[in-house]
Design an enzyme around this catalytic site. Sequence first.
Site, mmCIF file in Angstrom:
data_model
loop_
_atom_site.group_PDB
_atom_site.id
_atom_site.type_symbol
_atom_site.label_atom_id
_atom_site.label_comp_id
_atom_site.label_asym_id
_atom_site.label_seq_id
_atom_site.Cartn_x
_atom_site.Cartn_y
_atom_site.Cartn_z
ATOM 1 N N CYS A 171 0.859 -1.189 0.000
ATOM 2 C CA CYS A 171 0.000 0.000 0.000
ATOM 3 C C CYS A 171 0.895 1.239 0.000
ATOM 4 O O CYS A 171 1.861 1.323 0.763
ATOM 5 C CB CYS A 171 -0.868 -0.012 1.256
ATOM 6 S SG CYS A 171 -1.623 1.588 1.582
ATOM 7 N N ASN A 200 11.761 -1.707 -7.023
ATOM 8 C CA ASN A 200 11.835 -2.358 -8.328
ATOM 9 C C ASN A 200 10.547 -2.108 -9.090
ATOM 10 O O ASN A 200 9.452 -2.303 -8.560
ATOM 11 C CB ASN A 200 12.045 -3.862 -8.171
ATOM 12 C CG ASN A 200 12.458 -4.526 -9.475
ATOM 13 O OD1 ASN A 200 13.530 -4.247 -9.995
ATOM 14 N ND2 ASN A 200 11.587 -5.357 -10.017
ATOM 15 N N GLU A 201 10.678 -1.643 -10.305
ATOM 16 C CA GLU A 201 9.533 -1.493 -11.209
ATOM 17 C C GLU A 201 8.264 -1.046 -10.488
ATOM 18 O O GLU A 201 7.261 -1.768 -10.430
ATOM 19 C CB GLU A 201 9.293 -2.791 -11.981
ATOM 20 C CG GLU A 201 10.438 -3.109 -12.928
ATOM 21 C CD GLU A 201 10.133 -4.235 -13.917
ATOM 22 O OE1 GLU A 201 9.236 -5.060 -13.643
ATOM 23 O OE2 GLU A 201 10.795 -4.271 -14.967
ATOM 24 N N GLU A 220 17.864 -3.627 -17.095
ATOM 25 C CA GLU A 220 17.636 -5.058 -17.307
ATOM 26 C C GLU A 220 17.403 -5.302 -18.787
ATOM 27 O O GLU A 220 16.740 -4.500 -19.457
ATOM 28 C CB GLU A 220 16.369 -5.533 -16.579
ATOM 29 C CG GLU A 220 16.434 -5.509 -15.077
ATOM 30 C CD GLU A 220 15.102 -5.948 -14.455
ATOM 31 O OE1 GLU A 220 14.322 -6.663 -15.111
ATOM 32 O OE2 GLU A 220 14.841 -5.553 -13.305
ATOM 33 N N GLU A 266 10.970 -17.799 -11.909
ATOM 34 C CA GLU A 266 11.941 -17.309 -12.890
ATOM 35 C C GLU A 266 13.077 -18.291 -13.164
ATOM 36 O O GLU A 266 14.114 -17.917 -13.695
ATOM 37 C CB GLU A 266 12.453 -15.933 -12.449
ATOM 38 C CG GLU A 266 11.354 -14.893 -12.638
ATOM 39 C CD GLU A 266 11.713 -13.486 -12.232
ATOM 40 O OE1 GLU A 266 12.598 -13.329 -11.366
ATOM 41 O OE2 GLU A 266 11.102 -12.552 -12.772
ATOM 42 N N LYS A 267 12.820 -19.569 -12.832
ATOM 43 C CA LYS A 267 13.901 -20.543 -13.005
ATOM 44 C C LYS A 267 14.235 -20.796 -14.472
ATOM 45 O O LYS A 267 15.309 -21.297 -14.777
ATOM 46 C CB LYS A 267 13.583 -21.855 -12.280
ATOM 47 C CG LYS A 267 12.331 -22.582 -12.729
ATOM 48 C CD LYS A 267 12.147 -23.840 -11.870
ATOM 49 C CE LYS A 267 10.829 -24.544 -12.129
ATOM 50 N NZ LYS A 267 9.640 -23.722 -11.794
HETATM 51 C C1 GLA Z 1 11.279 -7.416 -14.464
HETATM 52 C C2 GLA Z 1 11.777 -7.429 -13.028
HETATM 53 C C3 GLA Z 1 12.777 -8.500 -12.764
HETATM 54 C C4 GLA Z 1 12.425 -9.777 -13.463
HETATM 55 C C5 GLA Z 1 12.243 -9.513 -14.928
HETATM 56 C C6 GLA Z 1 11.943 -10.754 -15.749
HETATM 57 O O1 GLA Z 1 11.947 -6.570 -15.296
HETATM 58 O O2 GLA Z 1 12.278 -6.188 -12.619
HETATM 59 O O3 GLA Z 1 12.840 -8.692 -11.369
HETATM 60 O O4 GLA Z 1 11.248 -10.294 -12.924
HETATM 61 O O5 GLA Z 1 11.182 -8.634 -15.101
HETATM 62 O O6 GLA Z 1 11.884 -10.451 -17.109
HETATM 63 ZN ZN ZN Z 2 -3.527 1.718 0.301
#
Ligand code: GLA
Ligand code: ZN
Length: 673
Positions: free
Chosen positions: A123, A157-158, A315, A363-364
């Site tokens: 949140c 992250n993202e 990335e 993600e393996k």
């Molecule tokens: C995103 C995330 C990563 C990973 C990649 C996989 O960009 O930031 O942690 O999950 O996707 O493509």
């Molecule tokens: Zn919230």
Amino acid sequence: MKKYPPIIRQIPHIAHGGDYNPDQWLREKDVIWKEDMRLAKLAGLNTLSVGIFSWAALEPEEGVYNFAWLDEIMDLMADNGLTAVLATPSGARPAWLSQKYPEVLRVNERREKQLHGGRHNHCLSSVVYRTKVQEINTLLAERYKNHPALGAWHISNEFGGECHCPACQENFRLWLREKYDTLDALNHAWWTAFWSHTYTDWSQVESPSPIGETSVHAQKLDWKRFTTDQFIQWYRAEVEPLKRITPGVPCTTNLMGIYPGINYFALARELDFASWDSYPQWENTEKDVETAQFFSFEHDLTRSLKDGRPFFLMESCPSATNWRPYARLHRPGVHKLQSMQAVGHGADSVQYFQFRKSRGSSEKFHGAVVDHCGHEHTRVFGEIAELGKTLSQMDEIVGTTAPARVALLYDWENRWALEDAQGFCNVDKKYVESVMDHYSALWRKGVSVSIVDEESALAGYDLLIAPFAYMLRGDFAARVDAFVQSGGTLVCTYGTGYVDGSDLCQLGGFPGPLKKTLGIWAEEIDVLMPGEANHVTFDGARYACTDYAELSHLEGAKALAAYEDDFYAGYPAVTVQARGKGRAYYLAARFSPAFLDAFYARVLDETGIAARALPDGVTVATRTDGETNYAFVLNFAPEARHVEIAGADFFTGEEVTACELPAHGWRLLRQKA
Ligand code: GLA
Ligand code: ZN
């Protein structure tokens, strides 16, 4: 013109590295970590991004910290010449945190509270979460402030998604009060008299929801703006301890190209440098050319978010991802090509997700530098190591820019408003496609482009292209008119200037505040059925238009082409008006690539912007320090191409007048600026 200093002080090279999750290998660390260092050096890496999802390893119980493993990794990295992009861990949290403080869990737009799991889902109003994140960020900064491996901060992250919990609703209302002051002002801006939606108390206002409000478009627009502001506030909270304790260490968060949920132009103002995660899917067919154009656009966008400064490709995938419908392998050579594409458009790094493949979980099977086999004798590793060697010879490129005389408008708020509007083509408004039509035409001619939004400065550009600028907000239209009056060339299209910044329709005729600039009045817009086309003849050749055809009248402009079919045959379809020292073009319909090639040949010629003659599938991306140009000649066609272009090969010095490029081939040339 000058060069920018390297983004990371310790890396005066093109950075080469990627996401590294040593905390997934704590049991085997004595063997694996050592091997990781050997392999990283062998692959020619100079950086690794660590700690991105490490919270559970760093704070296994509330207030009980374990930094020992990270100390060890940071030391190992320093000893091995690797600089850390160190992450704050807020992108995912330990289970104990969700369990003890359920307020950190998001509520979705259907008002369903989410369970613990996944990631990127806290949140944005939770005071507890913010406090916890600031605590751990402070500890990280204090601990590693003098560590030689610390190069940059990777915030979370993202960033993405949104939260509709009661605390977020309350913050939304506060944000609205700040913006509108009175409910009366809000009701007018939102046009709530429609369907009796008038609010009589602030507490009645809620975020949009499929089980609630969906029809008040300005409300939805404000919710999106609010969400962007939530992320900005969040980012500020995360970097506060970092800026205080490690003021010299640059901060970024990894963006996602044109991800629609956050206005990146606004968020990027907070970042010290821009970075993004790029995952093109290459098919080894003609379609790759379109893919290349789209990803070039996203690279240019990321660079433009920080006024043209170099950015990080945080990335990318050296092989198949795990999340595309078809996990297709990158054909040999493609990895190098996509990496050179990024660098050519302004990236000062090539980084991967991921360094070593996870052994388990989702993600393996995601491409990585090091595969499950664990050694370097793989095709992918070989290509990465070869790229590493190439990048290590490219220090001269670091900090150079890719200046452009052409500005192309891509505006998040316009996209939100347009895509939400009911009308036009409800199946797909084709905003992004409309922008790409114009970008691709310039890409085919090797013309450098900067991407701007409606708040960006226009000074320094000679040509401004504003496709489908449905919403003209703030002072943009006035600044566009001044741009034209002072000698700029403007290109607008169908769907321009229908609404203001509150998504209220312009009264008095479209394109609203740009009517005088363009010298036309757009009375109606026809949406063509799939497969249907109208036609025009322009500069002696006949072209098709599809999707949208606006019916407009000349009010000062002159027609350069008219529709040839249907009841509006004879109506102007392409117009131009001289205004002040400049001129303004209007394309009333969505024209074919062939038309745009001819149209821009004319416009670039008039504007004095050099265009290149390039074969299909080839582009040239140029970086410069003002004295030397670095021309990246890139072939995305699935076949060989012959390209007429002169320069000295960057690596060998050989003077050439043409390049023979195999499929997926590229060449870097030095030219005099
Ligand atoms: C995103 C995330 C990563 C990973 C990649 C996989 O960009 O930031 O942690 O999950 O996707 O493509
Ligand atoms: Zn919230």
